[in-house]
Write an enzyme that holds these catalytic residues in place. Sequence first.
Site, short mmCIF file in Angstrom:
data_model
loop_
_atom_site.label_atom_id
_atom_site.label_comp_id
_atom_site.label_asym_id
_atom_site.label_seq_id
_atom_site.Cartn_x
_atom_site.Cartn_y
_atom_site.Cartn_z
N HIS A 135 -14.93 -4.52 0.29
CA HIS A 135 -14.39 -4.52 -1.06
C HIS A 135 -15.23 -3.64 -1.97
CE1 HIS A 135 -11.04 -7.16 -1.63
NE2 HIS A 135 -11.56 -8.04 -0.80
N ASP A 137 12.77 -10.74 -2.38
CA ASP A 137 12.37 -11.68 -3.42
C ASP A 137 11.04 -12.33 -3.03
OD1 ASP A 137 12.05 -13.84 -5.11
OD2 ASP A 137 14.14 -14.47 -5.04
#
Length: 428
Positions: A378, A280
Amino acid sequence: MTDVTKSSQVSGFYKLKPTERLALVKQHANLNDEEVILLQNTGSLALDLADRMVENVIGAFPVPLGIAVNFLINKKDYLIPMAIEEPSVIAAASYAAKMTRDGGGIQTISTKPVMIGQIQTVDIKDPYNARMQVLLAKNEILRKANEQDPVLVDAGGGALDLDAKVIDTTEGPMLITELHVDCRDAMGANAVNTMNEAVAPMIEHITGGRVLLRIISNLATKRLARASCKVPKESVGGEKVVDGIVKASAFAAADPYRAATHNKGIMNGTIAVIIATGNDHRAIEAGAHAYAARTGKYTSLSTWEKDPKGDLVGTLELPMAVGLIGGAVKTHPVARTAIKILGVKSANEFAEVCTAVGLAQNLAALRALAHEGIQRGHMALHARNIAITAGATDEQAEVIAAKMVEERKIRVDRAKELLDRYKTSGKI
Ligand code: MEV
């Protein structure tokens, strides 16, 4: 049935088969056949299994699953499955893990897997006296709680202790009773909530008040995992980079705006493992950020210091409500396989691994930020994606992406120009 092209009020939607629901959605949203096929393709999660896991299922949402390498945690080697949509994260984790290896890897420890269950009691005339009465009845309350889960008790867990506090609220004083439950290898929400509900009538009887909420707390301060590493300065890139990382850490400790991004970088690693294993992730995120604000001021979850030899030392402490049994961890076939790849034997070991990955991810981000900036890494991946969007093959994309990064012009129109040139002349 309601006309779904006009209204989202669809009575009985839950009773339909996934294919029937998809047909309605197709009509409502004007999906074409190709889009429907995308949604129908549930990959390794069979449609009927997905339909049993959550409600109103129409398909599945695939996320890339990668493996971070190089992790040495408590002298044990781990391959780390990470499910994440963001480029660079898995490569960065692997790179940082390699750096930590040079200093002997990552060391971890954790507390017992104790979760807190809260029981809210209102309408009490004498809340401080009620608090005392609850504390005096502790053994009786714990006995009742433990009757609910003999399997957990047999496994060495169960309700260990309780606490009670009076809080002031806009609705007047309230008594909050907190059960401390050792959840062993379970995340524990089911066990704790069942115990909470079972002891609630006793608490009403003892206090003369009215019990309202009975629910686990995601601020799992009694279930902490800690990771640390020492990275030789040469492995980080030298003294200047070490100093930069230490200053970046100080920035995050002092400023909540930076701390949020710093902690997001930690979560990039931790949550990717949590998702890959069907745990979770909302519970972990909620716990982590609440823990970061536990002193009343939101701050960094990790620390980075320079030791007397000039090497970099990092620590991270996280509340870690994770499980290896129950829920999607057991039902989702990919989650089960991810746990097998990790090779963890207990929820504690798993919690420690998730924390170690968070620490490594944080190191990678700070190193990039304090050294060459985050954009170079990136941009290389981004440029590749742009080249592919422009129609390049994998091989062409390598060449075109490199050129666009060099030019610092990463746009589809430029990728198309370069691709045309490359196709006609064989070079750019
Ligand atoms: C990007 O997903 C995460 C970073 O912003 C984390 C950080 O700033 O520390 C790079």
